[in-house]
Design a protein around this motif. Structure first.
Motif, PDB file in Angstrom:
ATOM      1  N   ARG A 185     -46.676  13.714 -15.145  1.00 35.96           N
ATOM      2  CA  ARG A 185     -45.265  13.923 -15.494  1.00 35.96           C
ATOM      3  C   ARG A 185     -44.362  13.857 -14.262  1.00 35.96           C
ATOM      4  NH1 ARG A 185     -42.533  12.776 -17.960  1.00 35.96           N
ATOM      5  NH2 ARG A 185     -41.216  14.563 -18.442  1.00 35.96           N
ATOM      6  N   GLN A 186     -44.897  14.278 -13.124  1.00 39.26           N
ATOM      7  CA  GLN A 186     -44.111  14.128 -11.893  1.00 39.26           C
ATOM      8  C   GLN A 186     -43.868  12.658 -11.580  1.00 39.26           C
ATOM      9  OE1 GLN A 186     -46.291  16.288  -8.917  1.00 39.26           O
ATOM     10  NE2 GLN A 186     -45.759  18.265  -9.794  1.00 39.26           N
ATOM     11  N   LEU A 187     -44.793  11.813 -12.057  1.00 40.21           N
ATOM     12  CA  LEU A 187     -44.624  10.359 -11.870  1.00 40.21           C
ATOM     13  C   LEU A 187     -43.820   9.743 -13.025  1.00 40.21           C
ATOM     14  CD1 LEU A 187     -48.228   9.515 -10.593  1.00 40.21           C
ATOM     15  CD2 LEU A 187     -46.124   9.481  -9.250  1.00 40.21           C
ATOM     16  N   HIS A 188     -43.306  10.581 -13.898  1.00 30.11           N
ATOM     17  CA  HIS A 188     -42.384  10.180 -14.968  1.00 30.11           C
ATOM     18  C   HIS A 188     -43.031   9.364 -16.088  1.00 30.11           C
ATOM     19  CE1 HIS A 188     -39.596  11.562 -11.994  1.00 30.11           C
ATOM     20  NE2 HIS A 188     -39.803  10.531 -11.203  1.00 30.11           N
ATOM     21  N   PHE A 189     -44.352   9.482 -16.269  1.00 35.33           N
ATOM     22  CA  PHE A 189     -44.964   8.791 -17.407  1.00 35.33           C
ATOM     23  C   PHE A 189     -44.514   9.435 -18.715  1.00 35.33           C
ATOM     24  CE2 PHE A 189     -48.193   7.807 -14.141  1.00 35.33           C
ATOM     25  CZ  PHE A 189     -48.333   6.448 -14.340  1.00 35.33           C
ATOM     26  N   ASP A 190     -44.432   8.610 -19.756  1.00 37.35           N
ATOM     27  CA  ASP A 190     -44.284   9.103 -21.125  1.00 37.35           C
ATOM     28  C   ASP A 190     -45.704   9.412 -21.602  1.00 37.35           C
ATOM     29  OD1 ASP A 190     -42.654   9.111 -23.848  1.00 37.35           O
ATOM     30  OD2 ASP A 190     -44.549   8.063 -24.192  1.00 37.35           O
ATOM     31  N   GLY A 206     -45.616  -0.283 -12.988  1.00 33.19           N
ATOM     32  CA  GLY A 206     -44.671  -0.274 -14.104  1.00 33.19           C
ATOM     33  C   GLY A 206     -45.164   0.315 -15.403  1.00 33.19           C
ATOM     34  N   THR A 207     -46.327   0.969 -15.398  1.00 28.19           N
ATOM     35  CA  THR A 207     -46.792   1.614 -16.640  1.00 28.19           C
ATOM     36  C   THR A 207     -45.850   2.760 -17.004  1.00 28.19           C
ATOM     37  OG1 THR A 207     -49.082   1.051 -16.167  1.00 28.19           O
ATOM     38  CG2 THR A 207     -48.702   2.867 -17.716  1.00 28.19           C
ATOM     39  N   LEU A 208     -45.432   2.788 -18.255  1.00 27.13           N
ATOM     40  CA  LEU A 208     -44.557   3.852 -18.734  1.00 27.13           C
ATOM     41  C   LEU A 208     -45.287   4.737 -19.743  1.00 27.13           C
ATOM     42  CD1 LEU A 208     -41.859   5.291 -19.088  1.00 27.13           C
ATOM     43  CD2 LEU A 208     -41.130   3.450 -20.608  1.00 27.13           C
ATOM     44  N   PHE A 209     -45.945   4.097 -20.704  1.00 22.39           N
ATOM     45  CA  PHE A 209     -46.620   4.863 -21.766  1.00 22.39           C
ATOM     46  C   PHE A 209     -48.063   5.146 -21.347  1.00 22.39           C
ATOM     47  CE2 PHE A 209     -43.407   2.240 -23.945  1.00 22.39           C
ATOM     48  CZ  PHE A 209     -42.623   3.265 -24.439  1.00 22.39           C
ATOM     49  N   LEU A 229     -37.578  14.110 -19.029  1.00 16.77           N
ATOM     50  CA  LEU A 229     -37.578  12.700 -19.434  1.00 16.77           C
ATOM     51  C   LEU A 229     -38.765  11.940 -18.859  1.00 16.77           C
ATOM     52  CD1 LEU A 229     -33.848  11.916 -18.662  1.00 16.77           C
ATOM     53  CD2 LEU A 229     -34.837  12.407 -20.903  1.00 16.77           C
ATOM     54  N   ALA A 230     -39.152  10.889 -19.572  1.00 20.35           N
ATOM     55  CA  ALA A 230     -40.055   9.884 -18.999  1.00 20.35           C
ATOM     56  C   ALA A 230     -39.190   8.683 -18.646  1.00 20.35           C
ATOM     57  CB  ALA A 230     -41.115   9.497 -20.014  1.00 20.35           C
ATOM     58  N   TRP A 231     -39.455   8.068 -17.544  1.00 23.77           N
ATOM     59  CA  TRP A 231     -38.671   6.883 -17.197  1.00 23.77           C
ATOM     60  C   TRP A 231     -39.427   6.009 -16.204  1.00 23.77           C
ATOM     61  CZ3 TRP A 231     -37.127   5.989 -12.147  1.00 23.77           C
ATOM     62  CH2 TRP A 231     -37.131   7.090 -11.269  1.00 23.77           C
ATOM     63  N   ARG A 232     -39.053   4.762 -16.184  1.00 26.03           N
ATOM     64  CA  ARG A 232     -39.670   3.830 -15.253  1.00 26.03           C
ATOM     65  C   ARG A 232     -38.686   2.713 -14.959  1.00 26.03           C
ATOM     66  NH1 ARG A 232     -42.926   5.924 -13.220  1.00 26.03           N
ATOM     67  NH2 ARG A 232     -44.685   6.047 -14.628  1.00 26.03           N
ATOM     68  N   ALA A 233     -38.618   2.310 -13.707  1.00 29.12           N
ATOM     69  CA  ALA A 233     -37.862   1.108 -13.331  1.00 29.12           C
ATOM     70  C   ALA A 233     -38.806  -0.077 -13.485  1.00 29.12           C
ATOM     71  CB  ALA A 233     -37.375   1.215 -11.905  1.00 29.12           C
ATOM     72  N   ILE A 234     -38.490  -0.929 -14.443  1.00 31.71           N
ATOM     73  CA  ILE A 234     -39.346  -2.086 -14.714  1.00 31.71           C
ATOM     74  C   ILE A 234     -38.560  -3.346 -14.393  1.00 31.71           C
ATOM     75  CG2 ILE A 234     -40.610  -3.350 -16.503  1.00 31.71           C
ATOM     76  CD1 ILE A 234     -41.073  -0.625 -17.868  1.00 31.71           C
ATOM     77  N   ALA A 244     -48.133   3.875 -11.931  1.00 34.26           N
ATOM     78  CA  ALA A 244     -46.678   4.069 -11.828  1.00 34.26           C
ATOM     79  C   ALA A 244     -46.063   2.940 -11.003  1.00 34.26           C
ATOM     80  CB  ALA A 244     -46.371   5.431 -11.209  1.00 34.26           C
ATOM     81  N   LEU A 261     -47.512  -2.049 -19.499  1.00 31.94           N
ATOM     82  CA  LEU A 261     -46.590  -1.032 -20.014  1.00 31.94           C
ATOM     83  C   LEU A 261     -47.317   0.198 -20.554  1.00 31.94           C
ATOM     84  CD1 LEU A 261     -43.630  -0.354 -20.920  1.00 31.94           C
ATOM     85  CD2 LEU A 261     -44.182  -1.485 -23.090  1.00 31.94           C
ATOM     86  N   HIS A 313     -39.639  21.418 -12.929  1.00 27.79           N
ATOM     87  CA  HIS A 313     -41.050  21.788 -12.816  1.00 27.79           C
ATOM     88  C   HIS A 313     -41.690  20.970 -11.712  1.00 27.79           C
ATOM     89  CE1 HIS A 313     -42.672  18.064 -14.438  1.00 27.79           C
ATOM     90  NE2 HIS A 313     -41.705  18.107 -15.320  1.00 27.79           N
TER      91      HIS A 313
END
Lengths: 98, 399
Positions: free
Chosen positions: B89-94, B64-67, A12-17, B61, B21, A97
Motif C-alpha cells: 500500500r505504501q507503493l500505492h497498489f490497488d 506500472g502494475t496497479l492492480f 488511494l491506489a494510484w500509478r503513473a502509467i 511498481a 497492469l 499510515h
C-alpha cells in the motif's frame, strides 16, 4: 499564514502509467484519470509543496506564464480536494499510515 | 469493476504497450483448509522471503502494475502478511485479497480497512455448513468464514463470495445466491474445476457434466440472455471465472485473455506464469528481475503473439460467441495453447442452445464428426478423397 502543503489521500491506489496518473478510490472503486499536466501536479503533491510552489514548477515544465500556471493549479487542486483525492497536509497528518 | 471509458482506455493502453497492469501474487501455497478440488500442493518448498516479496513489489511498481491480488494458499498463514500488505500500500497498489477468511478477526478486519484494501474474495461453497465443511475438510469452517465476512462488512470493505461448483455442491448454488443477497455482497459461481498445477488431471472427475449444469445455465437471474431473464443487479456476471480480474474491455477482443498481455501470475517460489491457469514457466524472480521476465521471456512472447482470429480451430467456430475458452486450460487439458478443448466446446454448445441456436456444433466437434465420417466411409469405400461429396469436408487438423 503559510499555505498548506498538498498530499495524496493515503487510502488511494494510484500509478503513473506512461506519464498519466490513474487513481482508484478503494471505498467506491471509482477510477480517475489525470491528463499529463494534472499528472505533473499530482506527482509534485508530496506533502512538502504548496500549490504556489507546484505552480512555479508547472510553469517551468510547460513554459506557461506563472499566473496562468497558478490559476490552473488552484483550479485542479480544488477539484481534487473536493473529491478527497488530495488533502492539505495538516489534515492528512492524522490519517497517514506507513 | 464495471467497465467505464476510463478503464477501457487504461486496459487498451496497457495491452497495446504490453504493461503488466494486473498481477496475481500467491504468497504461499500453505493452507488451513484441504478443499477437495484444490489444484495446489500445500507443502512449503521454500517460499519467497519477506525481503524477496518486497523487492518484487518494488519492481512491479516501477513497471506500472496497479492492480495487485494477494492470494494463496491462505495468505493469513504468512506471519509477515500485514508487513507485506502495508508495504504494497505504501507503493500505492490497488490491493485485492483472496482468502478463506478463517483467520480474519474483527481486529484484522479493522487493519485491512485502515490499509486501504479494496476488495476481498472469499470462497463459500454452500449455505449448508455440512456441505461447505465437507469440501474444505475443516469442521466449523463455514461459520468462521461467515463470521469473517460480517467483520469485513462492518468495516465497510467490499467482499465478494466465490463459489466453485463441483459435484459436491452443485445444488447449493441457489442457497449461495440467497446467502450473498442476505449478506449484501456480490457473488460469482465458477464452473471451472482445473487440473492440478502440476498437470495431474484427477480433479476433473469432480466436474459436473454439461447436462448437470443445465439448472445453472438456464437460471434467468444468473444468465440475463436466457429468454425471460432479467438484468442482473451486479457489475459483473454471476457465472464466470473466479480467477479472472473481472476487468472487461474491447481491447481483449482479438486476444484470448489478458494473460501475458497486461497481466501475469507469480508463485510463492518466484516463478512467473502468464496466469495461474497457464502454469507455463517464463522465468523466476529469484534469478531475474521482473522486467527481464516480462519483456524478455520467449514463452511470454509466444503467449502474447496468439490472436483469436488465428486459432486454427476456434477461429472457424460458428458458436465462438458462446464460448469461454481459456488458453491455459487449452494447454493443460488439450496440450495446445492454440487448440480447442472438449470442456469449452461442450459448454459453448449448451450456452448456444439455451440462447436459441438450433443444433449448435462447435468447430472441434464438426471436425471430429467429419473425421469419424471419413474414417467410417473410407473403410467402406477406399479412396474416398476422390468422391466429390467428401471434398467439401474440412481437412482434419491435429488438436
Amino acid at each position: 499564514m503559510t499555505e498548506p502543503r498538498l498530499v495524496h489521500n493515503p487510502l488511494l491506489a494510484w500509478r503513473a502509467i506512461e506519464g498519466e496518473v490513474v487513481i482508484i478510490s478503494p471505498e467506491d472503486s471509482v477510477v480517475h484519470e489525470l491528463n499529463a499536466t494534472a499528472s505533473f501536479v499530482w506527482m509534485q503533491a508530496n506533502g512538502e509543496r504548496t500549490p504556489e510552489e507546484i505552480a512555479v514548477l508547472l510553469a517551468a515544465e510547460y513554459e506557461v506564464a506563472p499566473e496562468e500556471a497558478l490559476a490552473d493549479t488552484r483550479e485542479l487542486v480544488a477539484h481534487l480536494e473536493a473529491k478527497r483525492l488530495l488533502l492539505s497536509s495538516p489534515a492528512a497528518e492524522g490519517s497517514r499510515h506507513g | 469493476m464495471a467497465e467505464t471509458p476510463v478503464m477501457d482506455r487504461l486496459i487498451r493502453r496497457t495491452v497495446e504497450q504490453h504493461l503488466p497492469l494486473n498481477v496475481h501474487f500467491d504468497l504461499t501455497y500453505r493452507c488451513n483448509e484441504r478443499c477437495v478440488h484444490c489444484y495446489l500442493d500445500h507443502e512449503d518448498y521454500g517460499e519467497v522471503t519477506t525481503a524477496e516479496v518486497k523487492a518484487v513489489l518494488d519492481q512491479l511498481a516501477a513497471v506500472g502494475t496497479l492492480f495487485l491480488t494477494f492470494s494463496g494458499g491462505e495468505i493469513f498463514l504468512r506471519k509477515d502478511f500485514f508487513e507485506l500488505l502495508e508495504y504494497a500500500r505504501q507503493l500505492h497498489f490497488d490491493v485485492s485479497l483472496k482468502t478463506n477468511a478463517l483467520l480474519v478477526t474483527a481486529e484484522r478486519a479493522t487493519r485491512l480497512r485502515a490499509l486501504g484494501v479494496r476488495r476481498i474474495q472469499i470462497s463459500i461453497y454452500s449455505a449448508d455448513p455440512v456441505v461447505h465443511d465437507a469440501i474444505t475438510k475443516v469442521r466449523g469452517s463455514f461459520e468462521r468464514s461467515l463470521r469473517a465476512i460480517r467483520f469485513l462488512k462492518t468495516q465497510g470493505l467490499q467482499v465478494k463470495i466465490a463459489c466453485p461448483l463441483m459435484k459436491q455442491n452443485l445444488t447449493a448454488f441457489r442457497s449461495v445466491q440467497q446467502l450473498a443477497e442476505e449478506l449484501g455482497v456480490p457473488y460469482i459461481l465458477d464452473l471451472t474445476i482445473t487440473p492440478k498445477i502440476d498437470g495431474d488431471m484427477t480433479l476433473l472427475a469432480l466436474r459436473n457434466t454439461g447436462h448437470d449444469l443445465l439448472p445453472v445455465l438456464q437460471d434467468p437471474v444468473l444468465n440475463p440472455r436466457v429468454k425471460g431473464g432479467q438484468e442482473v443487479m451486479q457489475s459483473v456476471p454471476a457465472v464466470g471465472s473466479a480467477v479472472s480480474s473481472g476487468l472487461e474491455s474491447s481491447a481483449y477482443d482479438d486476444i484470448p485473455c489478458s494473460a501475458g498481455h497486461n497481466s501475469c501470475y507469480i508463485s510463492p517460489y518466484g516463478d512467473v506464469y502468464p496466469c495461474v491457469q497457464m502454469p507455463m514457466p517464463t522465468g523466476n524472480l529469484r534469478q531475474q528481475r521482473f522486467e527481464e521476465v516480462w519483456y524478455g521471456s520467449g514463452e511470454m512472447r509466444r503467449v502474447q503473439s496468439v490472436r483469436e482470429s488465428q486459432l486454427p480451430v476456434c477461429s472457424t467456430c460458428s458458436i465462438r460467441q458462446y464460448c469461454e475458452r481459456c488458453p491455459g486450460l487449452a494447454q493443460m487439458e488439450g496440450g495446445d495453447l492454440l487448440g480447442a478443448y472438449e470442456r469449452a466446446c461442450e459448454l459453448a454448445e449448451l450456452n448456444a442452445r439455451l440462447a436459441g441456436v438450433e443444433h449448435p456444433v462447435s468447430a472441434l466437434h464438426q471436425q471430429q464428426r467429419a473425421a469419424k465420417f471419413n474414417g467410417t466411409f473410407s473403410a467402406v469405400l477406399p479412396g474416398t478423397g476422390s468422391i466429390p461429396g467428401l471434398v467439401r469436408i474440412a481437412p482434419m487438423r491435429a488438436t
